[in-house]
Design an enzyme around this catalytic site. Structure first.
Site, PDB file in Angstrom:
ATOM      1  N   GLU A 114      22.988  49.521  56.642  1.00 56.48           N
ATOM      2  CA  GLU A 114      24.405  49.732  56.905  1.00 56.48           C
ATOM      3  C   GLU A 114      24.761  51.114  57.439  1.00 56.48           C
ATOM      4  O   GLU A 114      25.699  51.248  58.230  1.00 56.48           O
ATOM      5  CB  GLU A 114      25.205  49.473  55.608  1.00 56.48           C
ATOM      6  CG  GLU A 114      25.190  48.034  55.136  1.00 56.48           C
ATOM      7  CD  GLU A 114      25.908  47.100  56.094  1.00 56.48           C
ATOM      8  OE1 GLU A 114      27.028  47.419  56.521  1.00 56.48           O
ATOM      9  OE2 GLU A 114      25.332  46.056  56.433  1.00 56.48           O
ATOM     10  N   SER A 124      50.455   8.382   8.277  1.00 55.38           N
ATOM     11  CA  SER A 124      50.454   8.628   6.828  1.00 55.38           C
ATOM     12  C   SER A 124      49.993  10.023   6.444  1.00 55.38           C
ATOM     13  O   SER A 124      50.094  10.398   5.267  1.00 55.38           O
ATOM     14  CB  SER A 124      49.569   7.594   6.124  1.00 55.38           C
ATOM     15  OG  SER A 124      50.133   6.298   6.261  1.00 55.38           O
TER      16      SER A 124
END
Length: 862
Positions: free
Chosen positions: A137, A504
């Site tokens: 780079e 219940s």
């Protein structure tokens, strides 16, 4: 005294002129002298410049050029540089970091991340990695001032040759310029952006050292596979840390900034090899690698691992998704929402997740779903995708389906021809699928398991679903949470988001209200039909028991709860008062309901999480803690920014003991039930496990309490209960409620799920029985009649007629009931004598009848 006269306009003008004149007289002479001296000094220079300007064209051209440069500079400053971000911000730059989630033992269990990011210091990057990136780079990185003029000139020429062609010119950017682009600018392709990049690069070089710039670059550069930075990319492509990379692997990573999505694909492997080898040659040319090292590296294959997801434990999915929702509500999702957002803030979150209990809960819930679905056959695909020509892999990845159960995988049908089909998976592989139903078609997302030889067998994900929550009643901390078959199939959490009728399981709070208002576990309640007129529009409603029988005598309250008798519950609720009942239900956090009798049987909506928290109050003698999943949150620096327990502890951090008593924290919990009432209910619910509707738990041999529930349809089956240390709850039902089938009950499907959970974690469960609070008296009674017993002792037989019952002081059956016991004994003796007389009547002997009624006449005391 008269007021001073006000000067008119003419006077003000005259005064101003006189003042200006005075000022001129004072300063005119020095200024004139200064002008004279400057003119004398610079007059020859001005004359010379004028002569040069008029006499030499070169001077004029230089002047025009200088003016042009100044004009261009001013234009750039006005149009480009004026609004650029400050490079000084990089000194305190905080990169976006994922949020890490820890379990109760401190280990990392998950990460909230849309991008792979790991921040390292410059010294943590190995030299071969640094050298590879510099060679690929920016080989002059250590010497240029932010812009490489040679590279820039080449980029300008390349750009000029490609204008109008549609091709993208090579960038010519230095590493410093790339840092400016990645952190401070956008990825826009334009000359303006390149100019901004150069200006910022110069500024960055004046602010940061070369090591700091390179550290930012190696941590922030996008390298494909959702990876930002070299460490994240090393894990994504090779499954290694940066210090484990070989030279050929470092060189491959160095080629990715140019085209990460191209070089990382298998079909571009030749191009990637060519580019990687070019980087190796550059390293040799720059003296950063020897020819022998480069030759050896070139001989190596790319060695990329398949694209993969993070290897977090899949069983924690529903838990961490609920934590994510709560964090987003508090801190936001993205960086724009604040510095502590969950996808950029780098938070560390300590949760109450217990991995062992979480595994057991998910396994038990999943097994319960599979038991229910057994033998029911194909119920349709997980989802259906509209596939294009060749986009099935991208669609499968984009929809983020996953499944981590045994060796099952989620795939999509990419081809269907007659009785054969081909299934494809997110990693790009595919294979033939067997056992396919007629309804299966291209685009269906299904589960499959390998059969060997590259063949796959269809597997059925149950249509029925459910949720499960496990909580510590002593703190309110959620230890485990499962919200469905697998979190990879959908984020909807049925443990916290599914509103269901509890059936219940709500009855214990009806009974608790009755105990608060004068009833006892031994109170006799009719198990008989109960009808109520609801008005002209609704008419009369008659309640029934689950078995549809309308009458069953009179029984103790305990028996009614153990056997889950609807009619007894309605009688109790009506006698106690429904306003009182719904007040209790609201107080424990189940829900806010109107005072209708149907809500006493569980007709209102609630969630598993709310029911578990309510039962936790029962197990903790009526003290309820706010349900929590997050213990505390730290920011990226380790500072605690939120804590669930905010109680101050004065004196906890003293350097030396001051001789005073140990600091004690104030209690956090809220007393929502009378502790005596809570214990009485728990004691009755232990009977549900011993001889009621949850006997499937009895052989575990642990002191457990709990209640089953089955809603009308039945559409949902429930169990909630546990011990004094761990409370859990579970329900099963379809996401679009419909009947589960008449055979489905809480005791046959939900309670077995809880049983498997306890069995798998039995070492975590205490054998210590529940302790009665003060002012509770344990009295021997007959569990059928509810009357006090003086002879005999309770046994371990769950069907024993004599049991210990819990009464609040002064509510236990009085000692006078001994007369009832004596009367019962007398009746039994009389009945035996009568039976004996009947047997002997056929063989009567003269003279033997005398005295036959003696015992009966004497009251049967013998």
């Amino acid at each position: 005294m008269a007021d001073d006269p006000v000067p008119d306009q003419t006077q003000r003008v005259r005064i101003r002129r006189e003042a200006l004149g005075l000022f001129a007289r004072i300063f005119d002479r020095p200024l004139s002298a200064l002008r004279t001296r400057l003119g004398d000094r610079f007059a020859p220079l001005a004359t010379r410049v004028t002569e040069l300007w008029r006499g030499y064209a070169l001077v004029r051209f230089a002047g025009y050029g200088l003016g042009g440069i100044v004009a261009v500079y001013l234009l750039l400053w006005v149009t480009v540089a004026r609004n650029l971000p400050s490079a000084d911000g990089l000194l305190t730059y905080q990169p976006p970091l994922p949020t890490m989630v820890r379990g109760v033992n401190g280990e990392i269990v998950y990460s909230y991340a849309r991008e792979r990011r790991v921040q390292l210091r410059f010294v943590d990057f190995p030299k071969p990695v640094i050298n590879a990136f510099l060679s690929a780079e920016d080989k002059t990185f250590w010497t240029h001032g932010g812009v490489d003029l040679t590279g820039l000139a080449g980029a300008v020429v390349d750009f000029a040759t490609k204008v109008g062609s549609g091709e993208r010119a090579r960038g010519g950017s230095t590493i410093t310029q790339q840092v400016a682009k990645n952190i401070l600018l956008s990825n826009e392709y334009s000359v303006t952006r390149k100019v901004k990049e150069m200006i910022l690069a110069r500024r960055i070089e004046s602010v940061l050292s070369k090591q700091q710039i390179l550290e930012l670059y190696l941590n922030e550069i996008p390298l494909g596979r959702q990876s930002f930075g070299v460490q994240a990319a090393a894990q994504a492509y090779f499954g290694k840390d940066v210090d484990q990379l070989q030279l050929h692997e470092a060189a491959f990573l160095a080629i990715l900034p140019k085209a990460p999505e191209t070089y990382s694909r298998a079909r571009h492997a030749e191009r990637a090899l060519e580019r990687r080898n070019w980087v190796l040659d550059q390293m040799v040319r720059n003296g950063l690698a020897t020819p022998a090292q480069a030759a050896f590296a070139k001989a190596q294959p790319l060695g990329l691992i398949p694209r993969r997801v993070e290897s977090w434990d899949p069983n924690v999915g529903y838990f961490v998704e609920e934590v994510r929702r709560r964090l987003i509500d508090r801190y936001g999702e993205n960086a724009d929402d604040g510095p502590n957002s969950i996808y950029a803030g780098g938070l560390w979150v300590r949760t109450s997740l217990d991995p062992e209990l979480q595994h057991a809960a998910q396994d038990a819930l999943r097994a319960g779903m599979l038991r229910y679905h057994a033998g029911k056959g194909w119920r349709g695909p997980i989802a259906h995708l509209k596939l294009g020509e060749d986009d099935w892999q991208a669609q499968l990845i984009g929809n983020n389906f996953s499944l981590r159960y045994q060796n099952w995988r989620v795939g999509v049908i990419v081809q269907r021809r007659g009785p054969s089909a081909t299934i494809g998976f997110s990693d790009g592989t595919s294979g033939p699928l067997t056992g396919i139903p007629d309804q299966l078609q291209r685009g269906d997302v299904v589960a499959a398991a390998p059969l060997g030889g590259g063949t796959w067998g269809l597997r059925i994900v149950p249509e029925v679903s459910g949720g499960m929550v496990v909580e510590s009643p002593r703190s309110g901390r959620v230890l485990a949470m499962a919200g469905g078959f697998d979190a990879g199939l959908g984020s909807f959490n049925r443990a916290t988001q599914a509103l269901r009728q509890p059936g219940s399981t709500i009855k214990p709070f009806v009974y608790a209200t009755a105990l608060d208002y004068g009833m006892t576990p031994a109170t006799m309640v009719p198990d008989q039909s109960f009808c109520v007129y609801q008005g002209a529009g609704l008419g009369q409603k008659c309640f029934r028991n689950f078995d549809m029988r309308g009458a069953g005598g009179v029984h103790t309250m305990r028996w009614g709860l153990e056997q889950s008798r609807n009619l007894m519950t309605v009688h109790i609720a009506n006698d106690t008062g429904m306003p009182r009942v719904v007040n209790t239900i609201q107080r424990v956090g189940i829900g806010k309901y109107d005072p209708y009798l149907s809500f006493a049987l569980g007709a209102g909506d609630t969630t598993v999480a709310q029911m578990v928290n309510a039962y936790a109050a029962l197990a903790n003698n009526g003290v309820q803690y706010a349900q929590s999943m997050i213990d505390y949150v730290q920011d990226r620096t380790g500072k605690v920014i939120w804590r669930a327990d905010t109680r101050p502890c004065t004196g906890c951090s003293m350097a030396e003991w001051d001789g005073k008593p140990m600091p004690r924290l104030t209690p956090r919990g809220k007393q929502v039930l009378d502790p005596r009432t809570a214990y009485q209910v728990v004691h009755m619910l232990e009977g549900v496990v011993q001889r009621g509707t949850a006997t499937v738990l009895r052989d575990l041999g642990l002191p457990l309490f709990g209640k089953t529930g089955t809603t009308s349809g039945p559409t949902n089956v429930w169990f909630v209960g546990g011990s004094q240390d761990i409370v859990g709850g579970v329900y099963l039902g379809f996401d679009q409620p419909r009947s589960l089938g008449g055979y489905a009950q809480g005791g046959t499907f939900a309670a077995p799920i809880f049983r498997q959970f306890v069995s798998q974690t039995k070492a975590r469960w205490s054998h210590t029985p529940f302790a009665a609070p003060a002012d509770v008296r344990m009295v021997k009674i007959d569990r059928v009649t509810g009357k006090r017993v003086f002879g005999g002792e309770p046994t371990e037989d769950p069907k024993s007629s004599i049991i210990w019952e819990a009464f609040k002081a002064d509510t236990e059956p009085p000692r006078a009931t001994r007369q009832d016991q004596l009367a019962a004994e007398r009746e039994a003796i009389i009945a035996a004598i009568r039976k004996l007389r009947e047997v002997q009547s056929d063989e009567a002997v003269p003279g033997e009848e005398e005295g036959a009624d003696f015992v009966e006449q004497q009251g049967g005391v013998y």
